[in-house]
Design a protein around this motif. Structure first.
Motif, PDB file in Angstrom:
ATOM      1  N   ASN A 129     141.100  52.607 -28.393  1.00 11.77           N
ATOM      2  CA  ASN A 129     142.100  52.016 -29.294  1.00 11.77           C
ATOM      3  C   ASN A 129     143.532  52.427 -28.973  1.00 11.77           C
ATOM      4  N   GLY A 130     143.701  53.294 -27.989  1.00  9.17           N
ATOM      5  CA  GLY A 130     145.048  53.702 -27.596  1.00  9.17           C
ATOM      6  C   GLY A 130     145.608  54.887 -28.360  1.00  9.17           C
ATOM      7  N   VAL A 131     144.804  55.509 -29.232  1.00 14.88           N
ATOM      8  CA  VAL A 131     145.284  56.656 -29.997  1.00 14.88           C
ATOM      9  C   VAL A 131     145.595  57.826 -29.074  1.00 14.88           C
ATOM     10  N   LEU A 132     144.715  58.084 -28.112  1.00 12.19           N
ATOM     11  CA  LEU A 132     144.938  59.194 -27.187  1.00 12.19           C
ATOM     12  C   LEU A 132     146.158  58.943 -26.299  1.00 12.19           C
ATOM     13  N   LYS A 133     146.368  57.699 -25.960  1.00  8.60           N
ATOM     14  CA  LYS A 133     147.531  57.375 -25.127  1.00  8.60           C
ATOM     15  C   LYS A 133     148.829  57.713 -25.855  1.00  8.60           C
ATOM     16  N   ARG A 134     148.851  57.458 -27.166  1.00  9.41           N
ATOM     17  CA  ARG A 134     150.039  57.798 -27.948  1.00  9.41           C
ATOM     18  C   ARG A 134     150.177  59.310 -28.119  1.00  9.41           C
ATOM     19  N   LEU A 135     149.039  59.998 -28.287  1.00 10.85           N
ATOM     20  CA  LEU A 135     149.093  61.454 -28.414  1.00 10.85           C
ATOM     21  C   LEU A 135     149.579  62.117 -27.139  1.00 10.85           C
ATOM     22  N   LYS A 136     149.313  61.476 -26.013  1.00  5.30           N
ATOM     23  CA  LYS A 136     149.736  62.027 -24.728  1.00  5.30           C
ATOM     24  C   LYS A 136     151.258  62.156 -24.665  1.00  5.30           C
ATOM     25  N   ALA A 137     151.976  61.277 -25.370  1.00  7.16           N
ATOM     26  CA  ALA A 137     153.447  61.302 -25.355  1.00  7.16           C
ATOM     27  C   ALA A 137     154.007  62.380 -26.270  1.00  7.16           C
ATOM     28  N   THR A 138     153.152  63.083 -27.011  1.00  9.14           N
ATOM     29  CA  THR A 138     153.592  64.143 -27.923  1.00  9.14           C
ATOM     30  C   THR A 138     153.423  65.499 -27.237  1.00  9.14           C
ATOM     31  N   PRO A 139     153.955  66.570 -27.848  1.00 11.12           N
ATOM     32  CA  PRO A 139     153.791  67.914 -27.261  1.00 11.12           C
ATOM     33  C   PRO A 139     152.371  68.471 -27.369  1.00 11.12           C
ATOM     34  N   VAL A 140     151.448  67.732 -27.969  1.00 11.59           N
ATOM     35  CA  VAL A 140     150.077  68.227 -28.156  1.00 11.59           C
ATOM     36  C   VAL A 140     149.371  68.347 -26.810  1.00 11.59           C
ATOM     37  N   THR A 141     148.755  69.494 -26.560  1.00 10.05           N
ATOM     38  CA  THR A 141     148.004  69.696 -25.325  1.00 10.05           C
ATOM     39  C   THR A 141     146.553  69.264 -25.513  1.00 10.05           C
ATOM     40  N   ALA A 142     145.871  69.047 -24.403  1.00  3.69           N
ATOM     41  CA  ALA A 142     144.470  68.617 -24.468  1.00  3.69           C
ATOM     42  C   ALA A 142     143.598  69.682 -25.141  1.00  3.69           C
ATOM     43  N   SER A 143     143.859  70.954 -24.818  1.00  4.46           N
ATOM     44  CA  SER A 143     143.049  72.027 -25.407  1.00  4.46           C
ATOM     45  C   SER A 143     143.247  72.109 -26.916  1.00  4.46           C
ATOM     46  N   THR A 144     144.484  71.926 -27.392  1.00  3.65           N
ATOM     47  CA  THR A 144     144.751  71.949 -28.835  1.00  3.65           C
ATOM     48  C   THR A 144     144.031  70.806 -29.535  1.00  3.65           C
ATOM     49  N   PHE A 145     144.090  69.634 -28.940  1.00  2.00           N
ATOM     50  CA  PHE A 145     143.429  68.465 -29.524  1.00  2.00           C
ATOM     51  C   PHE A 145     141.922  68.683 -29.599  1.00  2.00           C
ATOM     52  N   ILE A 146     141.338  69.175 -28.512  1.00  2.00           N
ATOM     53  CA  ILE A 146     139.887  69.374 -28.457  1.00  2.00           C
ATOM     54  C   ILE A 146     139.447  70.442 -29.450  1.00  2.00           C
ATOM     55  N   ILE A 147     140.161  71.573 -29.497  1.00  2.00           N
ATOM     56  CA  ILE A 147     139.775  72.669 -30.398  1.00  2.00           C
ATOM     57  C   ILE A 147     139.897  72.237 -31.863  1.00  2.00           C
ATOM     58  N   ALA A 148     140.987  71.529 -32.200  1.00  2.00           N
ATOM     59  CA  ALA A 148     141.160  71.069 -33.578  1.00  2.00           C
ATOM     60  C   ALA A 148     140.043  70.113 -33.980  1.00  2.00           C
ATOM     61  N   HIS A 149     139.706  69.210 -33.077  1.00  2.00           N
ATOM     62  CA  HIS A 149     138.631  68.253 -33.355  1.00  2.00           C
ATOM     63  C   HIS A 149     137.296  68.978 -33.504  1.00  2.00           C
ATOM     64  N   ALA A 150     137.058  69.973 -32.642  1.00  2.00           N
ATOM     65  CA  ALA A 150     135.795  70.712 -32.688  1.00  2.00           C
ATOM     66  C   ALA A 150     135.663  71.535 -33.969  1.00  2.00           C
ATOM     67  N   ILE A 151     136.719  72.240 -34.350  1.00  2.00           N
ATOM     68  CA  ILE A 151     136.655  73.078 -35.553  1.00  2.00           C
ATOM     69  C   ILE A 151     136.503  72.212 -36.805  1.00  2.00           C
ATOM     70  N   SER A 152     137.178  71.066 -36.830  1.00  2.00           N
ATOM     71  CA  SER A 152     137.030  70.160 -37.969  1.00  2.00           C
ATOM     72  C   SER A 152     135.577  69.710 -38.113  1.00  2.00           C
ATOM     73  N   ARG A 153     134.980  69.297 -37.004  1.00  2.00           N
ATOM     74  CA  ARG A 153     133.589  68.849 -37.049  1.00  2.00           C
ATOM     75  C   ARG A 153     132.663  69.999 -37.422  1.00  2.00           C
ATOM     76  N   LEU A 154     132.938  71.214 -36.933  1.00  2.00           N
ATOM     77  CA  LEU A 154     132.101  72.371 -37.257  1.00  2.00           C
ATOM     78  C   LEU A 154     132.119  72.642 -38.757  1.00  2.00           C
ATOM     79  N   MET A 155     133.281  72.600 -39.369  1.00  2.00           N
ATOM     80  CA  MET A 155     133.376  72.823 -40.812  1.00  2.00           C
ATOM     81  C   MET A 155     132.595  71.746 -41.578  1.00  2.00           C
ATOM     82  N   ILE A 156     132.691  70.498 -41.124  1.00  2.00           N
ATOM     83  CA  ILE A 156     131.965  69.408 -41.783  1.00  2.00           C
ATOM     84  C   ILE A 156     130.458  69.631 -41.662  1.00  2.00           C
ATOM     85  N   VAL A 157     130.008  70.023 -40.472  1.00  2.00           N
ATOM     86  CA  VAL A 157     128.579  70.251 -40.240  1.00  2.00           C
ATOM     87  C   VAL A 157     128.064  71.398 -41.103  1.00  2.00           C
TER      88      VAL A 157
END
Length: 345
Positions: free
Chosen positions: A181-209
């Protein structure tokens, strides 16, 4: 890692999940319905056959071993287990009413669970069919223990299955959708790093689980009263390790794929063998050795095995440490592979 970026991404992903009411309800309702369904279906105590464990080589001239409606499981059932460990496993199964007898052909003795009606009945059949007087002249050694219902045995498998599907599809499928959907492409233009994005997504899912697993266990336990001999903290630690491992596995699929259909197919290709070969719905005791060996490569196998040890046998961290080491090692490998191969587009 920028904490501000991490917090914003963590909050965004968590709120996205909570606002998707259908997915949230499904994550809670499906395992609850499954547990109650199996509890109702297997609530009876009738057994079609007797199940007998054997230690040592089984002589072919004993008529008891040729009775049609009795199944036999040889211990040790894993080549890597020592005879001592195989003996301990067989006696543990007998005390938990998962075996009706244990025949020790090495010492010429046999074991009966005096709290199991089927075990006492199997003893009578053994004595009546033992024409060579191999066991009938001996006094059986007793092994007592509380009966384990099928639902007690099933719950760790259902929780593990829910963790597997929630983590793999909740991480892998969602990130692939972001890329498409192009969400990652837009995030690429921000200061967010790949590791920050992955860790945030992982911790969010872990808390939900973790939250959904606790709610599912608590809701079903209120009505069914599961056996729990171990520590809830140890079980929680094990759930965290399993969740991290499954999330890391899901991130591998999310690192490069951009087709939701392909991601869905590949993840099903991984989840189906784990679902069938990790002992979720049936015990692997007595299955072909090839299947038992292959099951050791699945992280779900190690979670279910350790969770059942904690809940049904009262195992502590020391006893399940090998399973924790495997889950931790796989998590590290999967996470490094996903981080190094991650692409925004």
């Amino acid at each position: 890692m920028n904490i501000k970026h991490f917090g914003a991404l963590f909050k965004a992903r968590t709120m996205e999940f909570l606002r998707d009411k259908e997915t949230f309800i499904w994550n809670l309702a499906f395992p609850v319905v499954l547990v109650f369904g199996f509890a109702f279906a297997f609530s009876g105590n009738n057994q079609a056959v007797f199940k007998v464990g054997t230690l040592g080589s089984v002589p072919s001239d004993i008529s008891f071993v040729s009775i049609e409606h009795i199944s036999f499981v040889a211990y040790p059932d894993n080549p890597s287990d020592s005879p001592k460990k195989g003996r301990e496993k067989a006696l543990a199964r007998l005390s938990q009413h998962q075996l009706d007898l244990v025949l020790d052909f090495e010492t010429g003795s046999y074991f009966v669970n005096d709290q199991s009606p089927t075990s006492l009945l199997a003893k009578r059949i053994l004595e009546g069919s033992d024409q060579k007087n191999t066991f009938a002249r001996l006094k059986p050694q007793l092994s007592s223990g509380e009966a384990i219902r099928y639902v007690d045995w099933l719950v760790p498998g259902v929780i593990g299955m829910n963790i597997m599907f929630s983590c793999l599809f909740g991480v892998g499928y969602v990130i692939v959708r972001y890329r498409k959907n192009g969400v990652l492409k837009r995030l690429k233009a921000t200061p967010v790093t790949a590791s920050t994005f992955i860790i945030a997504h992982a911790i969010s899912r872990l808390m939900i689980v973790l939250v959904t697993s606790v709610l599912v266990y608590t809701a079903t336990n209120l009505f069914l009263g599961f056996m729990m001999k171990g520590s809830y903290l140890v079980l929680l630690l094990l759930t965290v390790m399993a969740g991290l491992c499954m999330i890391s596995l899901g991130l591998i699929f999310a690192s490069r794929l951009k087709s939701e259909e392909l991601a869905n197919g590949l993840m099903n290709l991984v989840t189906m063998p784990m679902l069938l070969g990790s002992g979720v719905f049936f015990s692997l005791d007595g299955t072909p050795q090839v299947l038992q060996s292959l099951s050791r490569i699945f992280p779900l196998t190690h979670f279910i095995e350790a969770a059942r040890a904690v809940m049904l046998q009262g195992a502590g961290i020391v006893e399940i440490l090998p399973n924790l080491i495997v889950l931790g090692s796989l998590t590290l490998v999967f996470f490094l592979l996903s981080t190094l191969s991650f692409k925004w587009e």
